[in-house]
Write a protein that holds these residues in place. Structure first.
Motif, PDB file in Angstrom:
ATOM      1  N   MET A   1       0.848  -1.185   0.000  1.00 24.23           N
ATOM      2  CA  MET A   1       0.000   0.000   0.000  1.00 24.23           C
ATOM      3  C   MET A   1       0.888   1.239   0.000  1.00 24.23           C
ATOM      4  N   LYS A   2       0.509   2.214  -0.758  1.00 24.27           N
ATOM      5  CA  LYS A   2       1.247   3.466  -0.830  1.00 24.27           C
ATOM      6  C   LYS A   2       1.081   4.238   0.481  1.00 24.27           C
ATOM      7  N   LYS A   3       2.100   5.011   0.812  1.00 28.22           N
ATOM      8  CA  LYS A   3       2.069   5.809   2.035  1.00 28.22           C
ATOM      9  C   LYS A   3       2.021   7.283   1.674  1.00 28.22           C
ATOM     10  N   MET A   4       0.991   7.975   2.177  1.00 25.54           N
ATOM     11  CA  MET A   4       0.854   9.411   1.929  1.00 25.54           C
ATOM     12  C   MET A   4       0.955  10.157   3.251  1.00 25.54           C
ATOM     13  N   GLN A   5       1.631  11.307   3.161  1.00 28.00           N
ATOM     14  CA  GLN A   5       1.704  12.228   4.273  1.00 28.00           C
ATOM     15  C   GLN A   5       1.316  13.608   3.754  1.00 28.00           C
ATOM     16  N   ILE A   6       0.529  14.316   4.553  1.00 27.73           N
ATOM     17  CA  ILE A   6       0.133  15.678   4.207  1.00 27.73           C
ATOM     18  C   ILE A   6       0.731  16.605   5.260  1.00 27.73           C
ATOM     19  N   PHE A   7       1.564  17.538   4.808  1.00 31.75           N
ATOM     20  CA  PHE A   7       2.188  18.521   5.684  1.00 31.75           C
ATOM     21  C   PHE A   7       1.456  19.848   5.468  1.00 31.75           C
ATOM     22  N   VAL A  32     -12.605  13.294   2.749  1.00 35.26           N
ATOM     23  CA  VAL A  32     -11.839  12.382   1.890  1.00 35.26           C
ATOM     24  C   VAL A  32     -10.991  11.445   2.745  1.00 35.26           C
ATOM     25  N   LEU A  33     -10.287  11.991   3.728  1.00 33.81           N
ATOM     26  CA  LEU A  33      -9.422  11.160   4.559  1.00 33.81           C
ATOM     27  C   LEU A  33     -10.225  10.146   5.375  1.00 33.81           C
ATOM     28  N   ASN A  34     -11.412  10.531   5.827  1.00 34.62           N
ATOM     29  CA  ASN A  34     -12.290   9.583   6.526  1.00 34.62           C
ATOM     30  C   ASN A  34     -12.742   8.475   5.587  1.00 34.62           C
ATOM     31  N   SER A  35     -13.101   8.830   4.363  1.00 31.34           N
ATOM     32  CA  SER A  35     -13.506   7.822   3.373  1.00 31.34           C
ATOM     33  C   SER A  35     -12.365   6.873   3.057  1.00 31.34           C
ATOM     34  N   LEU A  36     -11.161   7.421   2.905  1.00 33.57           N
ATOM     35  CA  LEU A  36      -9.995   6.584   2.640  1.00 33.57           C
ATOM     36  C   LEU A  36      -9.755   5.621   3.802  1.00 33.57           C
ATOM     37  N   LYS A  37      -9.841   6.141   5.027  1.00 33.77           N
ATOM     38  CA  LYS A  37      -9.618   5.305   6.206  1.00 33.77           C
ATOM     39  C   LYS A  37     -10.629   4.160   6.273  1.00 33.77           C
ATOM     40  N   LYS A  38     -11.894   4.460   5.969  1.00 31.06           N
ATOM     41  CA  LYS A  38     -12.943   3.425   5.966  1.00 31.06           C
ATOM     42  C   LYS A  38     -12.646   2.344   4.932  1.00 31.06           C
ATOM     43  N   ASN A  39     -11.859   2.694   3.916  1.00 30.80           N
ATOM     44  CA  ASN A  39     -11.502   1.742   2.865  1.00 30.80           C
ATOM     45  C   ASN A  39     -10.087   1.185   3.039  1.00 30.80           C
ATOM     46  N   GLY A  40      -9.542   1.337   4.240  1.00 27.27           N
ATOM     47  CA  GLY A  40      -8.255   0.745   4.554  1.00 27.27           C
ATOM     48  C   GLY A  40      -7.035   1.519   4.120  1.00 27.27           C
ATOM     49  N   VAL A  41      -7.207   2.785   3.747  1.00 24.43           N
ATOM     50  CA  VAL A  41      -6.081   3.608   3.308  1.00 24.43           C
ATOM     51  C   VAL A  41      -5.803   4.659   4.388  1.00 24.43           C
ATOM     52  N   GLU A  42      -4.613   4.577   4.955  1.00 25.95           N
ATOM     53  CA  GLU A  42      -4.219   5.526   5.994  1.00 25.95           C
ATOM     54  C   GLU A  42      -3.387   6.654   5.393  1.00 25.95           C
ATOM     55  N   VAL A  43      -3.687   7.871   5.805  1.00 21.16           N
ATOM     56  CA  VAL A  43      -2.924   9.043   5.387  1.00 21.16           C
ATOM     57  C   VAL A  43      -2.513   9.777   6.660  1.00 21.16           C
ATOM     58  N   ASP A  44      -1.218  10.050   6.798  1.00 20.84           N
ATOM     59  CA  ASP A  44      -0.731  10.809   7.940  1.00 20.84           C
ATOM     60  C   ASP A  44      -0.852  12.291   7.626  1.00 20.84           C
ATOM     61  N   ARG A  45      -1.359  13.034   8.595  1.00 16.48           N
ATOM     62  CA  ARG A  45      -1.605  14.457   8.415  1.00 16.48           C
ATOM     63  C   ARG A  45      -0.866  15.215   9.509  1.00 16.48           C
ATOM     64  N   VAL A  77       3.249  14.261   0.300  1.00 16.46           N
ATOM     65  CA  VAL A  77       4.365  13.332   0.136  1.00 16.46           C
ATOM     66  C   VAL A  77       3.776  11.946  -0.098  1.00 16.46           C
ATOM     67  N   LEU A  78       4.179  11.317  -1.185  1.00 16.85           N
ATOM     68  CA  LEU A  78       3.720   9.969  -1.526  1.00 16.85           C
ATOM     69  C   LEU A  78       4.931   9.066  -1.627  1.00 16.85           C
ATOM     70  N   CYS A  95      -7.657   9.484  -5.909  1.00 15.89           N
ATOM     71  CA  CYS A  95      -7.945   8.169  -6.492  1.00 15.89           C
ATOM     72  C   CYS A  95      -6.791   7.686  -7.369  1.00 15.89           C
ATOM     73  N   LYS A  96      -6.201   8.577  -8.142  1.00 19.94           N
ATOM     74  CA  LYS A  96      -5.050   8.203  -8.979  1.00 19.94           C
ATOM     75  C   LYS A  96      -3.845   7.837  -8.128  1.00 19.94           C
ATOM     76  N   PHE A  97      -3.571   8.624  -7.086  1.00 19.20           N
ATOM     77  CA  PHE A  97      -2.431   8.346  -6.217  1.00 19.20           C
ATOM     78  C   PHE A  97      -2.521   6.944  -5.610  1.00 19.20           C
ATOM     79  N   PHE A  98      -3.734   6.564  -5.198  1.00 18.50           N
ATOM     80  CA  PHE A  98      -3.917   5.282  -4.512  1.00 18.50           C
ATOM     81  C   PHE A  98      -4.444   4.185  -5.420  1.00 18.50           C
ATOM     82  N   ASP A  99      -4.678   4.510  -6.690  1.00 18.07           N
ATOM     83  CA  ASP A  99      -5.204   3.539  -7.644  1.00 18.07           C
ATOM     84  C   ASP A  99      -6.474   2.873  -7.114  1.00 18.07           C
TER      85      ASP A  99
END
Length: 130
Positions: A1-7, A32-45, A77-78, A95-99
């Motif tokens: 899984m790709k790792k994203m960070q938002i600074f 968006v971040l809540n939707s991603l989390k519900k779908n198993g994608v974690e983003v650090d903010r 940061v991806l 969606c493109k970043f996480f496919d």
């Protein structure tokens, strides 16, 4: 899984969703971040106010701040590489970043009828909204 960070730039609270005036873009990003989390994608903010050491410890972000300053925040940061500065990704870009399929991030209605405005501040008169 790709790792994203938002600074993100300095805000009065970790999400910027405090005070009486809520920036619609920050509301969208939180959704968006809540939707991603519900779908198993974690983003650090990371917010410059609440997590300054994250900015210091990340070489690319530290260099960005030293050369261009805070005006280039938010920085995305991806997988360790800065892929975007100065704005948040659109839903399609997420969606493109996480496919992932576009319908993963369907816009959700505002269930509490939150009145939003973009003022650039949290409108806290005492500076302690969080």
């Amino acid at each position: 899984m790709k790792k994203m960070q938002i600074f993100e730039p300095a805000m009065c609270c970790p999400t910027g969703l405090c005070g009486v005036g809520v920036d619609p873009e920050l509301l969208r990003i939180s959704t968006v971040l809540n939707s991603l989390k519900k779908n198993g994608v974690e983003v650090d903010r990371f917010n410059l106010t609440s997590a300054p050491m994250e900015f210091v410890n990340n070489k690319g972000i530290n260099e960005l701040l030293n050369t261009k300053g805070v005006d280039d925040l938010p920085a995305i940061v991806l997988d360790g590489e800065i892929v975007m500065t100065g704005r948040y990704p659109s839903n399609d870009e997420f969606c493109k970043f996480f496919d992932i399929p576009k319908n993963t991030l369907n816009e959700q209605p505002n269930p509490f009828n939150v009145i939003t405005k973009s003022s650039g501040s949290c409108d806290c008169s005492d500076g302690g909204c969080c």
